[in-house]
Enzyme design. Structure first.
Site, PDB file in Angstrom:
ATOM      1  CB  VAL A  64      -5.203  -5.219  -1.984  1.00 28.07           C
ATOM      2  CG1 VAL A  64      -5.631  -4.949  -3.698  1.00 28.07           C
ATOM      3  CG2 VAL A  64      -5.114  -4.075  -1.323  1.00 28.07           C
ATOM      4  CE1 TYR A 154       0.416   6.374  -0.075  1.00 22.86           C
ATOM      5  CE2 TYR A 154       2.099   8.147  -0.461  1.00 22.86           C
ATOM      6  CZ  TYR A 154       1.427   7.381  -1.230  1.00 22.86           C
ATOM      7  OH  TYR A 154       1.280   7.237  -1.926  1.00 22.86           O
ATOM      8  CB  ALA A 156       6.670   2.622   6.900  1.00 23.78           C
ATOM      9  CB  ILE A 187      -0.829  12.750  -9.133  1.00 25.16           C
ATOM     10  CG1 ILE A 187       0.666  12.192  -9.416  1.00 25.16           C
ATOM     11  CG2 ILE A 187      -1.844  11.614 -10.037  1.00 25.16           C
ATOM     12  CD1 ILE A 187       0.767  12.943 -11.466  1.00 25.16           C
TER      13      ILE A 187
END
Length: 249
Positions: A64, A154, A156, A187
């Protein structure tokens, strides 16, 4: 329910966890899907698990953070499935480090995947989503709302995702596009349960991010994503919904 009959969705991070659960949920409601991940075998397995819902399910590897791969994936979706109605950005990585020990290389990697990857897919998909008056659901985090110890990169990155989501909602809302986010917390996924912890951490700080009841499975987040992406969420735009068992209540 068949909320996604005749709808086409693209899901990143579909090899496991929330991505896999979301793919299964949308497929069970009739969606045709392109599933993306860097883990070729695992994303193929997700595609197999999505059979039987009535839609066509494709899969493809994609980094990605690579603009060329992102553009190619979006075009592949439109070429093979004819349109794009729903973009769901779930791909992400977690790194827990003492901030004073966090390397610039690791910082850049987390932001490249979590934030830049989300931006690249939103940008590439926008013309198709505007044509279909579609929907974006991005994945933020409770770490974007409250301080997450040892999660500077993470947190930020996920705060950036939240800001990006609101910007898209305002900029394109009058043109029929909706953009929302989910902010999971507590989770149970491989990303969270197998995460290496830094040495000499303070567990009392970690306890600040514990739910009122118990951690839940990724399907609890998939349920909310499906609602936001469907016509049931037609009047929700620019929102971030916490799915955290009351952690930040």
């Amino acid at each position: 329910m068949k909320r996604f009959e005749d709808k086409v969705g693209l899901i990143t991070g579909a090899a496991a966890g929330i991505g896999r659960a979301t793919a299964q949920r949308l497929a069970s409601e009739g969606a045709s899907l392109l599933l993306l991940d860097v883990q070729a075998e695992a994303v193929a397995e997700t595609a197999e698990l999505c059979g039987g819902g009535g839609g066509k399910v494709l899969h493809r590897t994609c980094d990605v953070s690579d603009p060329g791969q992102v553009a190619g994936a979006v075009q592949h979706c439109v070429d093979e499935l004819c349109k794009l109605d729903v973009l769901i950005n779930i791909a992400g990585i977690l790194s827990l480090d003492h901030t004073h020990e966090l390397s610039l290389e690791r910082w850049d990697q987390v932001l490249a995947i979590n934030l830049t990857g989300t931006f690249l897919f939103c940008q590439a998909a926008l013309p198709h989503l505007l044509a279909s008056k579609g929907s974006i659901v991005n994945t933020s985090s409770t770490s974007a709302i409250a301080g997450m110890p040892y999660g500077a990169a993470y947190g930020a990155s996920k705060a950036g995702v939240m800001a990006l989501t609101r910007t898209l909602a305002v900029e394109y809302g009058k043109k029929g596009l909706r953009a929302n986010a989910v902010s999971p917390g507590s989770i149970k996924t491989a990303m969270t349960t197998r995460q290496a912890l830094p040495e000499n951490l303070d567990f009392k700080l970690i306890e600040r991010h514990m739910p009122l009841d118990i951690p839940r499975g990724p399907e609890t987040v998939a349920n909310v994503i499906a609602m936001l992406a469907s016509d049931e969420g037609v009047h929700i735009n620019g929102e971030s919904i916490r799915v955290d068992g009351g952690t930040l209540a």
